[in-house]
Design a protein around this motif. Structure first.
Motif, mmCIF file in Angstrom:
data_model
loop_
_atom_site.group_PDB
_atom_site.id
_atom_site.type_symbol
_atom_site.label_atom_id
_atom_site.label_comp_id
_atom_site.label_asym_id
_atom_site.label_seq_id
_atom_site.Cartn_x
_atom_site.Cartn_y
_atom_site.Cartn_z
ATOM 1 N N MET A 95 0.850 -1.172 0.000
ATOM 2 C CA MET A 95 0.000 0.000 0.000
ATOM 3 C C MET A 95 0.895 1.234 0.000
ATOM 4 O O MET A 95 1.753 1.376 0.854
ATOM 5 C CB MET A 95 -0.897 -0.045 1.238
ATOM 6 C CG MET A 95 -1.981 0.953 1.215
ATOM 7 S SD MET A 95 -3.145 0.925 2.598
ATOM 8 C CE MET A 95 -3.229 -0.727 3.143
ATOM 9 N N ALA A 96 0.702 2.103 -0.947
ATOM 10 C CA ALA A 96 1.540 3.293 -1.063
ATOM 11 C C ALA A 96 1.225 4.316 0.020
ATOM 12 O O ALA A 96 2.098 5.016 0.492
ATOM 13 C CB ALA A 96 1.360 3.927 -2.444
ATOM 14 N N LEU A 97 -0.020 4.387 0.423
ATOM 15 C CA LEU A 97 -0.434 5.374 1.415
ATOM 16 C C LEU A 97 0.078 4.967 2.785
ATOM 17 O O LEU A 97 -0.036 3.820 3.182
ATOM 18 C CB LEU A 97 -1.961 5.462 1.436
ATOM 19 C CG LEU A 97 -2.565 6.517 2.337
ATOM 20 C CD1 LEU A 97 -2.316 7.897 1.759
ATOM 21 C CD2 LEU A 97 -4.047 6.294 2.486
ATOM 22 N N SER A 98 0.627 5.905 3.516
ATOM 23 C CA SER A 98 1.061 5.633 4.879
ATOM 24 C C SER A 98 -0.159 5.402 5.755
ATOM 25 O O SER A 98 -1.143 6.136 5.674
ATOM 26 C CB SER A 98 1.861 6.826 5.404
ATOM 27 O OG SER A 98 1.947 6.770 6.807
ATOM 28 N N GLU A 99 -0.088 4.389 6.594
ATOM 29 C CA GLU A 99 -1.213 4.101 7.482
ATOM 30 C C GLU A 99 -1.359 5.165 8.562
ATOM 31 O O GLU A 99 -2.321 5.171 9.309
ATOM 32 C CB GLU A 99 -1.055 2.705 8.081
ATOM 33 C CG GLU A 99 -1.227 1.627 7.024
ATOM 34 C CD GLU A 99 -0.830 0.252 7.493
ATOM 35 O OE1 GLU A 99 -0.329 0.111 8.610
ATOM 36 O OE2 GLU A 99 -1.028 -0.690 6.715
ATOM 37 N N ASP A 100 -0.386 6.071 8.663
ATOM 38 C CA ASP A 100 -0.456 7.145 9.651
ATOM 39 C C ASP A 100 -1.178 8.378 9.119
ATOM 40 O O ASP A 100 -1.560 9.244 9.879
ATOM 41 C CB ASP A 100 0.959 7.550 10.090
ATOM 42 C CG ASP A 100 1.667 6.416 10.805
ATOM 43 O OD1 ASP A 100 0.985 5.593 11.447
ATOM 44 O OD2 ASP A 100 2.903 6.354 10.707
ATOM 45 N N SER A 101 -1.350 8.458 7.799
ATOM 46 C CA SER A 101 -1.987 9.645 7.226
ATOM 47 C C SER A 101 -3.315 9.242 6.583
ATOM 48 O O SER A 101 -3.332 8.530 5.588
ATOM 49 C CB SER A 101 -1.066 10.304 6.200
ATOM 50 O OG SER A 101 -0.819 9.438 5.129
ATOM 51 N N SER B 86 -2.522 2.008 -4.422
ATOM 52 C CA SER B 86 -1.912 1.168 -5.473
ATOM 53 C C SER B 86 -2.689 -0.123 -5.718
ATOM 54 O O SER B 86 -2.106 -1.177 -5.962
ATOM 55 C CB SER B 86 -0.451 0.837 -5.126
ATOM 56 O OG SER B 86 0.297 2.012 -5.008
ATOM 57 N N LEU B 87 -4.013 -0.041 -5.667
ATOM 58 C CA LEU B 87 -4.836 -1.209 -5.942
ATOM 59 C C LEU B 87 -4.879 -1.486 -7.439
ATOM 60 O O LEU B 87 -4.718 -0.572 -8.255
ATOM 61 C CB LEU B 87 -6.267 -0.984 -5.429
ATOM 62 C CG LEU B 87 -6.413 -0.811 -3.917
ATOM 63 C CD1 LEU B 87 -7.847 -0.424 -3.576
ATOM 64 C CD2 LEU B 87 -6.004 -2.074 -3.170
ATOM 65 N N ALA C 48 -9.499 -4.612 -3.256
ATOM 66 C CA ALA C 48 -10.323 -4.137 -2.146
ATOM 67 C C ALA C 48 -11.791 -4.313 -2.513
ATOM 68 O O ALA C 48 -12.147 -4.362 -3.695
ATOM 69 C CB ALA C 48 -10.031 -2.667 -1.845
ATOM 70 N N GLU C 49 -12.611 -4.408 -1.489
ATOM 71 C CA GLU C 49 -14.065 -4.483 -1.676
ATOM 72 C C GLU C 49 -14.691 -3.259 -1.019
ATOM 73 O O GLU C 49 -14.331 -2.913 0.103
ATOM 74 C CB GLU C 49 -14.626 -5.739 -1.018
ATOM 75 C CG GLU C 49 -16.138 -5.830 -1.143
ATOM 76 C CD GLU C 49 -16.713 -6.943 -0.291
ATOM 77 O OE1 GLU C 49 -17.321 -6.623 0.759
ATOM 78 O OE2 GLU C 49 -16.558 -8.105 -0.666
#
Length: 183
Positions: free
Chosen positions: A1-7, A130-131, A98-99
Motif C-alpha cells: 500500500m503506497a499510502l502511509s497508514e499514519d496519514s 496502489s490497488l 479491495a471491496e
C-alpha cells in the motif's frame, strides 16, 4: 500500500467531504443504520442495536491503522451533516484488491452523491493505495446501487448464486469490478 497508514486520506468532491470516522459519529451512524431502507439490501441486521453500530464504527475508526480496510464518513460540504459512509471493507495487499461498501441517508438518494463518493474512493484506491482491482456486490433488486457502481466505473461481472447467509436466507451476490487499467 503506497499510502502511509499514519496519514488518513481525507477526500473532497464538489458536494462532499469524505473524512476519517471518530467516536463522535456514533449517534449519527446508529441513526442511519436504524432506517429500514438503508439496510434493506445489505447484510446489516434490520434495526441494529446501538452496540452493533458502536462495534462497526470502532472497526471503521481503526481499519486503516490495522491495514484491514479504510472507511470514510460522508458529509455534505456546505452543511457538514453526516449523510452516509463509504468503505474499503477489506483490502488484500498481496493481491492489490479491495471491496467497497456504503450507506446513504434516503434524503440524499437520487442526487448522484454516492456515485460521486464512490468515484473519489476508487481514485484514491488506485492512486494512493496502489490497488489493481476494486470490487463490490449488490443484492438482486437493488437497482439504485447497481447504478451507483456503474456510474463509478464498475462493470457487472456476474451473479454468485446463494453466496451468503444473512437475515435468515441465502442471498445471491451481483458482483461488480473495476480495474486500474480500465480507468
Amino acid at each position: 500500500m503506497a499510502l502511509s497508514e499514519d496519514s488518513f486520506p481525507t477526500l473532497s468532491t464538489d458536494r462532499l467531504r469524505l473524512r476519517e470516522p471518530t467516536a463522535d459519529d456514533c449517534q449519527g451512524w446508529h441513526e442511519l443504520l436504524s432506517i429500514p431502507e438503508v439496510t434493506r439490501f445489505s447484510n446489516w441486521p434490520d434495526a441494529p442495536k446501538k452496540p452493533q453500530a458502536e462495534r462497526s464504527l470502532k472497526w471503521m475508526c481503526t481499519a486503516l491503522s490495522k491495514g484491514k480496510g479504510c472507511a470514510w464518513i460522508m458529509e455534505e460540504s456546505v452543511s457538514g451533516r453526516l449523510i452516509g459512509a463509504i468503505r474499503f471493507n477489506s483490502i488484500n495487499r498481496h493481491a492489490r484488491v479491495a471491496e467497497i461498501g456504503y450507506e446513504l441517508h434516503p434524503s440524499s438518494w437520487g442526487k448522484g452523491l454516492m456515485s460521486e463518493a464512490a468515484r473519489a474512493i476508487v481514485r484514491c484506491g488506485f492512486e494512493d493505495f496502489s490497488l489493481n482491482r476494486i470490487e463490490a456486490w449488490t443484492l438482486p433488486g437493488n437497482v439504485g446501487s447497481d447504478r451507483v457502481l456503474e456510474k463509478a466505473g464498475f462493470r457487472y461481472e456476474g451473479t454468485l448464486r446463494q453466496k451468503a447467509w444473512f437475515k435468515g436466507a441465502f442471498h445471491d451476490f451481483r458482483m461488480f469490478g473495476c480495474l486500474a487499467d480500465e480507468r
